[in-house]
Design a protein around this motif. Structure first.
Motif, PDB file in Angstrom:
ATOM      1  N   PRO A   1      45.893 -14.751  -7.019  1.00 35.95           N
ATOM      2  CA  PRO A   1      46.317 -13.293  -7.212  1.00 35.95           C
ATOM      3  C   PRO A   1      47.137 -12.811  -6.294  1.00 35.95           C
ATOM      4  CG  PRO A   1      44.354 -13.727  -5.702  1.00 35.95           C
ATOM      5  CD  PRO A   1      44.626 -15.207  -6.408  1.00 35.95           C
ATOM      6  N   LYS A   2      47.698 -13.593  -5.568  1.00 37.22           N
ATOM      7  CA  LYS A   2      48.982 -13.167  -4.698  1.00 37.22           C
ATOM      8  C   LYS A   2      50.104 -13.371  -5.369  1.00 37.22           C
ATOM      9  CE  LYS A   2      46.756 -13.606  -0.112  1.00 37.22           C
ATOM     10  NZ  LYS A   2      46.505 -14.558   0.842  1.00 37.22           N
ATOM     11  N   VAL A   3      50.047 -14.463  -6.552  1.00 33.56           N
ATOM     12  CA  VAL A   3      51.244 -14.724  -7.218  1.00 33.56           C
ATOM     13  C   VAL A   3      51.745 -13.869  -8.377  1.00 33.56           C
ATOM     14  CG1 VAL A   3      52.182 -16.421  -8.894  1.00 33.56           C
ATOM     15  CG2 VAL A   3      50.895 -16.980  -6.922  1.00 33.56           C
ATOM     16  N   VAL A   4      53.157 -13.252  -8.242  1.00 31.35           N
ATOM     17  CA  VAL A   4      53.605 -12.638  -9.275  1.00 31.35           C
ATOM     18  C   VAL A   4      54.397 -13.579 -10.370  1.00 31.35           C
ATOM     19  CG1 VAL A   4      54.955 -10.545  -9.822  1.00 31.35           C
ATOM     20  CG2 VAL A   4      53.918 -10.489  -7.756  1.00 31.35           C
ATOM     21  N   ILE A   5      53.993 -13.314 -11.544  1.00 27.99           N
ATOM     22  CA  ILE A   5      55.034 -14.086 -12.545  1.00 27.99           C
ATOM     23  C   ILE A   5      56.047 -13.403 -12.832  1.00 27.99           C
ATOM     24  CG2 ILE A   5      55.103 -15.363 -14.768  1.00 27.99           C
ATOM     25  CD1 ILE A   5      53.067 -16.576 -13.067  1.00 27.99           C
ATOM     26  N   GLU A   6      57.172 -13.392 -12.182  1.00 33.59           N
ATOM     27  CA  GLU A   6      58.483 -12.529 -12.408  1.00 33.59           C
ATOM     28  C   GLU A   6      59.090 -12.858 -13.707  1.00 33.59           C
ATOM     29  OE1 GLU A   6      62.324 -13.900 -11.172  1.00 33.59           O
ATOM     30  OE2 GLU A   6      62.709 -12.229 -12.292  1.00 33.59           O
ATOM     31  N   GLN A   7      59.151 -13.959 -14.190  1.00 38.96           N
ATOM     32  CA  GLN A   7      59.647 -14.228 -15.586  1.00 38.96           C
ATOM     33  C   GLN A   7      59.054 -15.297 -16.185  1.00 38.96           C
ATOM     34  OE1 GLN A   7      63.642 -15.490 -16.225  1.00 38.96           O
ATOM     35  NE2 GLN A   7      63.931 -13.751 -17.315  1.00 38.96           N
ATOM     36  N   LEU A   8      58.394 -15.246 -17.431  1.00 40.07           N
ATOM     37  CA  LEU A   8      57.998 -16.323 -18.155  1.00 40.07           C
ATOM     38  C   LEU A   8      58.613 -16.335 -19.351  1.00 40.07           C
ATOM     39  CD1 LEU A   8      55.305 -18.260 -18.318  1.00 40.07           C
ATOM     40  CD2 LEU A   8      54.045 -16.379 -19.412  1.00 40.07           C
ATOM     41  N   ILE A   9      58.997 -17.552 -20.090  1.00 43.67           N
ATOM     42  CA  ILE A   9      59.937 -17.634 -21.068  1.00 43.67           C
ATOM     43  C   ILE A   9      59.284 -18.892 -21.873  1.00 43.67           C
ATOM     44  CG2 ILE A   9      61.896 -17.856 -22.080  1.00 43.67           C
ATOM     45  CD1 ILE A   9      63.382 -17.076 -19.752  1.00 43.67           C
ATOM     46  N   SER A  10      58.825 -18.475 -23.055  1.00 43.77           N
ATOM     47  CA  SER A  10      58.347 -19.820 -23.714  1.00 43.77           C
ATOM     48  C   SER A  10      58.868 -19.774 -25.241  1.00 43.77           C
ATOM     49  CB  SER A  10      56.869 -19.895 -23.800  1.00 43.77           C
ATOM     50  OG  SER A  10      56.327 -21.154 -24.414  1.00 43.77           O
ATOM     51  N   SER A  11      59.360 -20.958 -25.767  1.00 45.55           N
ATOM     52  CA  SER A  11      59.730 -21.046 -27.108  1.00 45.55           C
ATOM     53  C   SER A  11      59.348 -22.031 -27.948  1.00 45.55           C
ATOM     54  CB  SER A  11      61.391 -20.813 -27.174  1.00 45.55           C
ATOM     55  OG  SER A  11      62.131 -21.904 -26.285  1.00 45.55           O
TER      56      SER A  11
END
Lengths: 459, 432
Positions: free
Chosen positions: B135-145
């Protein structure tokens, strides 16, 4: 020059939509030890569309550029926006409207023949080979790029822009007496077309001499003593400090991701002699090294003041993050290729000069280092940064001492900036850098000489 | 002109007519479907329709190259003119060549059609899993292609290689945040062929998410000491890349500054270390099947039991230096596993650092390096103790390879490389 096939679509653009045609040209010549190891010309061009729908974007691009393709790209962008909007259901309203207008192209497209680059590089290389026979190796690398963009938006400024850059990287290696090869490079050039920056190789000879002399000193140099030290950063380093250590943490997308700047707005983050600005196109009365007049969302560009008298006063925004933070977008959303979407990027980021003379700054240090060249830099959301140092000197009792070998410095930006107690009254701009985020992008950076405390790596 | 083959044939013929003695052409078409999330929320979906033509020509022993990303006749004709003009103004170099015909082949690897809905579902599940379990983790950027491409290489010696491939990739950038505290970001990802598994279980993802939360309360290491470092698989890839670029790449061998230029067949590392490049390994997703110079790729040993077996030289570099061309030009590393688990290795270390990311300057030509230990932990008396910040490590890359304490038996595959944990001795560690 790009053919305008997109302007007549403006009336058809739905919601907030950007339609952009673009060409990136790269020209490269590399001589390693006199061998022509690279001789290339490349072009990447095409068209893209991005549509904002209920809080998400749909984007599509194609390398082909025709009426049929433009329609297909617009349709695919809309389809993507609908797909994502239907799955995510953010249901956010439209973005606040922008001031409307048009900025026209004010310069001509130029493209030198490959022969010109090769002949210039070979002439320079022959001079180096003859003048500096003791070099263990040498390379001359010509890199020219340009970015031409034609932007049409449903709301905001339409624009036609062109940004060329031309550089020559010269790298020398010497065998030091202890058998270790030492290396140093220098970049010549700037944000213009090749012939506007480089008239004759002779004009670079003084710079080559400086490079060689510094390398001879470095070959005789010592390894710095690792630890937390007083340093004076040459203006060559101030720009990268502004960009890497501070700039990235105040990009609003990274602020939303949890950067250290999220909790420091309107707080003291630097000593009060520090002011830092991301300039749009004009800095301190002169054209900035890489002027940007309209960003790729159609926002008319203004300066973004980030730190004023030591207080963090603003972020760099896209339209969407500006809306989120209740700020005014200043035109920081930029894309690298036609196939890239705009991201929050710096433009011409600088720490402003102070009132001190460089010699007085050096004289004020009893035991420390004067760091003059850097070869890379990285930072992260906490503001912890690292720069590779490729040239520098010891300072002992206010005087420059022996040169130092390659090392690295590090620190935490908002702590380190509080240790800044002197800034020189001059500044240097550079624009050979490529900032890496999801995409690369050319950036300008600058600043004065800075006295501060950092960690230095060594043996 | 519709197919890659028709475009390549047209381009080679145009280059011949324009005076080329030898020529090579690579034509590619493909699509990318990409989903992005920022600060834990989906933000963008992209579709890219890509194409490219790159050409190389030899005329009177002089080389020219040009590349464009359109395949219409006018664009190709202009690029052909550019390419020939570049060659004509070049310098004759006997080391330049065009690949000889071995055996032509058409490779088909991976999946051809993306499942856009399932990709979205997997990414949404990943965001939800992280939010629930860390819960303390923030996914700042997620890119999947999903990338699908068809590439054809053809040259005037009759070489024709075709490669059709399709696969998914993932890049997740995250940090932990609590009140006004935040940890350094972690970037992790890789390639995969299908959507059968949860993304949170991919490679080292769980370990890094868990460690990210522990990184909220870091402190600098005190003082300066010579210690040991355990490099994790998440960090080893970039370290190997830097080492091999510095010691066995074209540039360093052609200009003669490589410290290993006379070391082929000699011991350059501890005999515990064996490193290969393995683009054909089944665990590598859509690895290189032929090089950009037109040679068929094979797996290759670089270091075997501490002995330098091959340089990473192109054919041009090989002709220039008199050494042998590399059997592939990929960076798909596989390191031979050792005998103990990485936990056992850590237990054997009295004082050192568990290194998850290295943020450093370019190493010197001789391999001297220094930089910051990021997302890393102190190891004391065989235990991973405090998370650290503002801690620098320095040493020499060549010396480091001779100071291997142990290579772990357990490895992690991220679809690009297959790597263990490796412990090295003799590193200078300095704090604030």
């Amino acid at each position: 020059m790009l053919k305008d096939l997109i302007s007549h679509y403006r009336g058809e653009l739905q919601d907030h939509t950007e339609l952009r045609a673009q060409v990136n040209r790269n020209r490269g010549v590399a001589l390693v030890g006199g061998n022509l190891v690279s001789n290339s010309r490349s072009e990447q061009s095409g068209v893209s569309a991005r549509m904002y729908k209920n809080g998400v974007y749909g984007f599509a691009s194609s390398a082909e550029y025709s009426d049929e393709i433009i329609r297909e790209v617009l349709r695919a962008a809309e389809e993507n926006a609908f797909f994502l909007s239907s799955r995510v259901k953010k249901n956010r309203g439209p973005l606040p409207p922008l001031k409307e207008g048009t900025i026209k192209l004010d310069r001509e497209v130029k493209d030198a023949e490959q022969k010109r680059y090769i002949e210039f590089a070979r002439e320079l290389d022959s001079y180096i080979a003859e003048k500096y026979p003791k070099l263990a190796s040498r390379s001359v690398n010509v890199r020219c790029d340009s970015m031409e963009k034609l932007l049409v938006v449903s709301n905001g400024h339409n624009s036609h822009s062109l940004s060329p850059r031309s550089f020559i990287y010269v790298t020398f290696t010497l065998q030091a007496a202890d058998g270790v090869p030492v290396e140093l490079y220098k970049v010549f050039g700037g944000g213009e077309y090749f012939d506007d920056v480089f008239s004759t190789p002779e004009k670079l000879y003084d710079g080559l001499e400086e490079l060689y002399n510094a390398l001879v000193q470095k070959a005789e140099g010592v390894y710095p003593d690792a630890g937390y030290k007083q340093v004076v950063m040459h203006p060559n380093l101030a720009g990268i400090l502004a960009h890497e250590a501070v700039g990235h943490t105040v990009e609003a997308d990274l602020v939303l991701g949890g950067s250290v700047a999220a909790h420091n707005l309107n707080k003291q983050v630097a000593s009060e002699i520090v002011t830092m600005v991301d300039f749009a196109h004009t800095a301190l009365g002169e054209t900035a090294p890489l002027p940007i007049y309209v960003d790729d969302e159609g926002t008319l560009c203004e300066d973004a003041v980030l730190i004023k008298d030591g207080i963090l006063v603003g972020y760099m925004n896209s339209r969407e993050t500006a809306n989120h933070f209740g700020m005014k977008p200043a035109g920081n959303a930029r894309a690298y290729l036609f196939s890239d979407e705009p991201l929050i990027r710096m433009r011409n980021t600088a720490i402003l000069p102070g009132k001190d003379k460089l010699e007085d700054i050096i004289a004020s240090v009893d035991d420390g280092y004067y760091l003059t060249e850097t070869n890379n830099g990285q930072a992260d959301m906490t503001g912890e940064f690292m720069f590779g140092i490729s040239m520098g000197y010891e300072i002992k009792n206010g005087k420059l001492g022996r040169a130092i070998r390659d090392t690295t410095i590090s620190g935490v930006a908002f702590e380190m900036l509080k240790t800044v107690d002197m800034l020189s009254d001059d500044m240097i701009w550079t624009c050979s850098g490529m900032c890496g985020k999801k995409q690369p992008i050319p950036v300008g950076m600058g600043g004065p000489a800075i006295k501060c405390r950092v960690n230095i790596g060594g043996r | 002109m519709k197919t890659n083959r028709e475009i390549a044939e047209y381009t080679l013929e145009a280059l011949r007519k324009a005076g080329a003695d030898h020529a090579q052409c690579i034509v590619s078409h493909g699509n990318v479907d990409e989903l992005n999330a920022d600060s834990g929320e989906f933000s963008l979906m992209r579709t890219l329709f890509n194409s490219s033509v790159s050409m190389k020509v030899l005329k009177d022993g002089k080389k020219g190259t040009a590349s464009v990303n359109k395949t219409d006749k006018e664009t190709i004709d202009n690029a052909v003119k550019d390419c020939i003009a570049a060659a004509e103004s070049s310098v004759a170099d006997r080391a330049e060549s065009i690949a000889e015909l071995e055996k032509n082949e058409h490779f088909v690897v991976g999946v051809v059609e993306p499942d856009r809905d399932k990709l979205f579902d997997r990414l949404q599940e990943y965001l939800q899993d992280v939010s629930k379990e860390y819960p303390k983790v923030v996914i700042e950027q997620l890119i999947s292609s999903f990338t699908r491409a068809s590439t054809l290489l053809m040259n005037t010696n009759g070489v024709v290689y075709e490669y059709d491939y399709g696969g998914y990739d993932l890049s997740s950038m995250f940090s932990a945040s609590e009140g006004e505290k935040s940890s350094s970001f972690v970037g992790y990802g890789g390639d995969f062929e299908n959507l059968d598994n949860k993304l949170i279980d991919f490679g080292m993802m769980r370990i890094l998410l868990e460690e990210s939360e522990k990184q909220l309360d870091t402190k600098p290491v005190e003082g300066k000491f010579a210690g040991k470092i355990v490099i994790t698989p998440a960090c080893l890839d970039s370290i190997l890349m830097v080492i091999f670029r510095n010691f066995i790449s074209d540039t360093m061998l052609i200009n003669g500054t490589s410290m290993w230029k006379d070391s082929l067949g000699k011991k350059v590392a501890s005999d515990k270390l064996s490193v290969s490049t393995v683009p054909l390994d089944k665990r590598v997703v859509c690895g290189e099947r032929f090089t950009a110079e037109g040679y068929r790729s094979e797996n290759m040993d670089i270091i075997k039991d501490g002995v330098l077996k091959n340089f990473m030289l192109s054919q041009y570099g090989a002709n220039k230096t008199g050494f042998t061309r590399a059997k592939n030009l990929s960076y798909n590393f596989a390191v031979q596993p050792g005998d103990e688990s990485h936990d056992e290795i850590i237990r054997s270390i009295d004082r050192g650092i568990l290194l998850n990311r290295f943020s450093g300057g370019m190493p010197s030509v001789n391999g001297d390096f220094s930089g910051v230990a990021k997302n890393s932990f102190l190891i004391e008396n065989g235990k991973v103790t405090a998370p650290i910040s503002e801690t620098m490590i320095s040493g020499n890359l060549a010396d480091m390879l001779n100071n291997v304490i142990a290579v772990s038996a357990d490895t992690v595959c991220d679809g690009v490389s297959i790597l263990p944990w490796i412990a090295f001795d003799g590193i200078t560690i300095s704090g604030k």
